[in-house]
Design a protein around this motif. Structure first.
Motif, PDB file in Angstrom:
ATOM      1  N   THR A  39       0.839  -1.198   0.000  1.00 31.47           N
ATOM      2  CA  THR A  39       0.000   0.000   0.000  1.00 31.47           C
ATOM      3  C   THR A  39       0.872   1.246   0.000  1.00 31.47           C
ATOM      4  O   THR A  39       0.635   2.194  -0.755  1.00 31.47           O
ATOM      5  N   THR A  43       0.916   4.015  -2.940  1.00 31.28           N
ATOM      6  CA  THR A  43       0.544   5.401  -2.669  1.00 31.28           C
ATOM      7  C   THR A  43       1.717   6.346  -2.929  1.00 31.28           C
ATOM      8  O   THR A  43       1.518   7.437  -3.469  1.00 31.28           O
ATOM      9  N   CYS A  46       1.912   6.861  -6.641  1.00 34.26           N
ATOM     10  CA  CYS A  46       0.801   7.709  -7.069  1.00 34.26           C
ATOM     11  C   CYS A  46       1.105   9.179  -6.780  1.00 34.26           C
ATOM     12  O   CYS A  46       0.900  10.041  -7.635  1.00 34.26           O
ATOM     13  N   LEU A  65      -3.692  12.073  -1.367  1.00 33.82           N
ATOM     14  CA  LEU A  65      -3.644  10.756  -0.739  1.00 33.82           C
ATOM     15  C   LEU A  65      -5.033  10.240  -0.376  1.00 33.82           C
ATOM     16  O   LEU A  65      -5.385   9.108  -0.691  1.00 33.82           O
ATOM     17  N   CYS A  90      -4.978   8.578  -3.831  1.00 38.44           N
ATOM     18  CA  CYS A  90      -3.987   7.508  -3.996  1.00 38.44           C
ATOM     19  C   CYS A  90      -4.289   6.288  -3.137  1.00 38.44           C
ATOM     20  O   CYS A  90      -4.056   5.154  -3.556  1.00 38.44           O
ATOM     21  N   LEU A  91      -4.806   6.508  -1.927  1.00 35.75           N
ATOM     22  CA  LEU A  91      -5.119   5.365  -1.072  1.00 35.75           C
ATOM     23  C   LEU A  91      -6.253   4.534  -1.675  1.00 35.75           C
ATOM     24  O   LEU A  91      -6.190   3.305  -1.687  1.00 35.75           O
ATOM     25  N   ALA A  94      -4.859   2.485  -4.459  1.00 35.35           N
ATOM     26  CA  ALA A  94      -4.092   1.349  -3.927  1.00 35.35           C
ATOM     27  C   ALA A  94      -5.032   0.247  -3.453  1.00 35.35           C
ATOM     28  O   ALA A  94      -4.788  -0.941  -3.696  1.00 35.35           O
TER      29      ALA A  94
END
Length: 167
Positions: A39, A43, A46, A65, A90-91, A94
């Motif tokens: 993860t 992230t 990203c 994020l 981004c999270l 992911a």
């Protein structure tokens, strides 16, 4: 190899190596550690693709994020609390990559992570609450197993950039 992927691999190697020195049997690193390392690698990639660095400003990095605007996913728990999360950021990307379905992962993980509070709130035994949420627990286990497989492959392969680009 990118620095964050190298860091994630170093963590994975360290965890694996320390398990090997503990005794004659080889133990894989804990699944949570593997998924967290993947993860983090995803992230970080990203954020870098978006041109963000630690000097980009806390709010810009946080928005990239965790997402912005109204949270698209929401779940009301039996305790009365409402848990929300974004599908952008981004999270979220992911989670989609690792678990395959962010919505199903969000719903099952929120339920599973709140079984004890539900038992306390309703005055029922935890075993009874778990039995009532058997389907969510099975879904959580299935999605987590997928994430572990994906995370392991991603960390061993060293490639964290999503094949479809900035996702």
């Amino acid at each position: 190899m990118r620095a964050r992927t190298a860091t994630a691999l170093a963590v994975l190697t360290l965890l694996t190596g320390s398990a090997c020195t503990a005794g004659p049997t080889h133990h894989a690193p804990p699944a949570d550690d593997v998924i967290k390392a993947a993860t983090r690698a995803l992230t970080d990639d990203c954020l870098i693709r978006q041109g963000l660095t630690p000097k980009s400003g806390r709010q810009r990095v946080s928005d990239a994020l965790f997402g912005t605007g109204r949270a698209e996913l929401s779940l009301r728990l039996p305790t009365g609390y409402v848990v929300r999360t974004h599908t952008d950021g981004c999270l979220a990307a992911a989670q989609r990559r690792l678990y395959g379905d962010q919505d199903r992962w969000f719903r099952s993980s929120v339920v599973v992570n709140n079984l004890r509070p539900e038992a306390e709130r309703t005055g029922r035994p935890l075993s009874e609450v778990r039995a009532a949420h058997r389907a969510e627990i099975a879904e959580w286990r299935r999605l987590r197993a997928r994430a572990l497989t994906t995370a392991t492959a991603l960390l061993e392969g060293g490639g964290t950039t999503h094949p479809k680009g900035n996702q």
